[in-house]
Write an enzyme that holds these catalytic residues in place. Structure first.
Site, short mmCIF file in Angstrom:
data_model
loop_
_atom_site.label_atom_id
_atom_site.label_comp_id
_atom_site.label_asym_id
_atom_site.label_seq_id
_atom_site.Cartn_x
_atom_site.Cartn_y
_atom_site.Cartn_z
N SER A 125 40.67 55.26 47.15
CA SER A 125 39.56 55.45 46.22
C SER A 125 38.24 55.52 46.97
O SER A 125 38.09 54.96 48.06
CB SER A 125 39.52 54.26 45.25
OG SER A 125 38.28 54.18 44.58
N TYR A 149 38.39 45.50 44.69
CA TYR A 149 39.22 46.70 44.59
C TYR A 149 39.04 47.59 45.82
O TYR A 149 40.02 48.02 46.46
CB TYR A 149 38.84 47.45 43.33
CG TYR A 149 39.60 48.74 43.08
CD1 TYR A 149 40.92 48.71 42.64
CD2 TYR A 149 38.98 49.98 43.25
CE1 TYR A 149 41.61 49.88 42.38
CE2 TYR A 149 39.67 51.15 42.99
CZ TYR A 149 40.98 51.10 42.56
OH TYR A 149 41.66 52.27 42.31
N LYS A 153 41.81 48.56 48.78
CA LYS A 153 42.17 49.94 49.16
C LYS A 153 41.93 50.16 50.66
O LYS A 153 42.74 50.78 51.35
CB LYS A 153 41.34 50.94 48.33
CG LYS A 153 41.71 50.98 46.85
CD LYS A 153 43.12 51.50 46.63
CE LYS A 153 43.46 51.71 45.16
NZ LYS A 153 44.88 52.09 44.95
#
Lengths: 329, 329
Positions: A125, A149, A153
């Site tokens: 992402s 998050y 990633k």
């Protein structure tokens, strides 16, 4: 070609499975077997003319990765993730699903031995980039995540690079833009409003805009996201060398650009369904998000996205609304 | 101040424990309780006048991190690691010990709640930088590991940054130079020869040099390594902001510089104990290693190391040989 899709019940996962079963070819390869893995039951692809196996399981549990690897899929899509909002609210779950499960998967592949070395496509992402971000993010910009998050990633990207270097997998991590217009109910991603302000009005419903119209962000349609996954699964990775993480192409658009596109597609009535309810917390968060990418490396490698936000709206109308919008003037 | 040392049986861990129990003060704080954690039994610090608790356990096992956190240590040193050679040979073990254990530790601290927010000092490594490295690595050079060990350290740095941002820990990751002269038996670190070519001759033993004398690398003594850990434990972290990973100061020296320092300390006889046995595999690996760092940020923050390789040899002779070398002309 045997294929496993982790996160097959998710928004991109379901579309990817439809694409794989519907078109019958991935580059020059033909799918011969499909394994769908998710923590919740994925819809089975009814129209598929290849065997489809379903595994409802948590890859972070011991033994599940081994089950996936047992069938020696030559291609693994790893799309399983806790989204940004939930990863921020529950870091223990986030690290477990977004990092630990990937580690167990890579290890199971390593332990399989036997020369087994699948292509592994990981949906990373643009959240690996955190503030301050340059106006245009170049292909060599190093990850500097500012959320759990994004951190998760970036960690898996590192691990994917290492296991690729070791010859265990042939990994490709693609940093997808914010997928827009997301169909269906909102998920817990903090970026959800970018989709809501298009999707809801086009379905005759009100939507809340929590930020100002000059906010700029980076988008691609679900269809482009799926095509990028397919391309990552089929491109010759010799051209990637050791740099296995790629910024995907997308559309840089402001909220004002989004609203103009909505007006062209749904008219003034659709635009009037957007209610402005400024939210300082969301505005602060979004201010640190990427606004635009160069993505030259990915384009040269053949990755594609829409050219402007009108196309993104069109894709939504064609793919999700059967070509018709609910609200017309 | 309650202190936990993870990896207390290791080379740096043992010296850190001696330093903490021996001097009785860390900056303005006084240690009140010491918990020593390692997979193998750490030597207990006999001279300690504070309670010393020993936990022989694997932090990667469920429940161990909770045991460590139960005593609410205000300061945690996380030095536990599988070294580079072993991490490369056994990636499953490497990821388990070097990443998974740290994750469980951070989670246990998070779950403790109650406003508990310990200072956490993590021993990272210059192995987070892989080829091509610039001649002088600046403070903003992004990690680009080329080994499993370096990857694992970079992953924990990311996680430490995230949990610090979340307010769960007050984390500092220090990227230590190659510690030299390592006392005692060689470990499985690929960089071992940098120490062997000094240590063995000064003890009257032969040593093998597998690379050419123009190879340049980045060093600090065990004593400096320990002082950097102590400084990281006591410095005001407000000055670090969100950038919690620091390149430590050190000495940039060629193998020729090392040999000159050996000659000054141990004479021609010591130097003659170095046998040149070129090893192309080691030479290739070492060619991609960092050669020098700017480390200005760390120096401004008060971190220190030796000024040249002669001092590093002197520290070995004073701290490990009681001031006397075994070989004199």
């Amino acid at each position: 070609m045997r294929i496993a899709v982790l996160g097959a019940a998710g928004m991109l996962g379901r579309r990817l499975v439809e694409r794989v079963t519907g078109q019958g070819a991935l580059g020059s390869a033909r799918p011969s077997h499909l394994m769908l893995v998710d923590a919740v039951s994925p819809e089975t692809a009814e129209a598929a003319d290849i065997p489809v196996e379903t595994l409802v399981a948590d890859v972070a549990e011991r033994g599940v990765a081994e089950q996936i690897v047992a069938g020696r899929p030559e291609l693994i899509f790893d799309l399983a993730a806790v989204v940004s909002g939930e990863a921020e609210a529950d870091p223990v779950k986030g690290y477990r699903v977004n990092v630990h499960a990937a580690r167990l998967l890579f290890e199971a592949i390593h332990e399989a031995g036997d020369g087994y070395r699948p292509r592994l496509v990981f949906s990373s992402s643009i959240a690996v980039f955190g503030p301050p971000v340059p106006d245009l993010i170049g292909d060599d910009e190093p990850p500097a995540p500012a959320t759990s998050y994004g951190t998760q990633k970036a960690m898996v990207e590192l691990m994917l690079n290492d296991y690729t270097r070791r010859g265990v997998i042939d990994g490709v991590a693609i940093r997808l833009p914010t997928i827009c217009v997301r169909p269906g109910a909102p998920n817990r991603a903090a970026s959800g409003f970018f989709s809501s302000i298009i999707r809801e009005p086009l379905n005759g419903k009100a939507a809340i805009l929590p930020v100002s119209e000059d906010v700029r962000h980076w988008f691609a349609s679900p269809r482009s996201g799926v095509e990028c996954l397919i391309h990552a699964a089929t491109l010759p990775t010799a051209r990637l060398g050791r740099r296995r993480s790629l910024n995907m192409p997308g559309v840089s658009a402001t909220v004002a650009n989004q609203i103009e596109a909505l007006r062209r597609a749904g008219g003034e009535r659709a635009v009037s369904l957007i209610e402005r309810v400024p939210d300082a917390a969301i505005a602060r968060m979004v201010a640190g998000w990427p606004r635009a990418f160069d993505a030259r490396r990915a384009r040269v490698l053949g990755f594609r996205a829409e050219a402007n936000f009108d196309e993104i709206v069109d894709v939504y109308i064609v793919d999700e609304l059967g070509g018709r919008v609910a609200v017309e003037e």
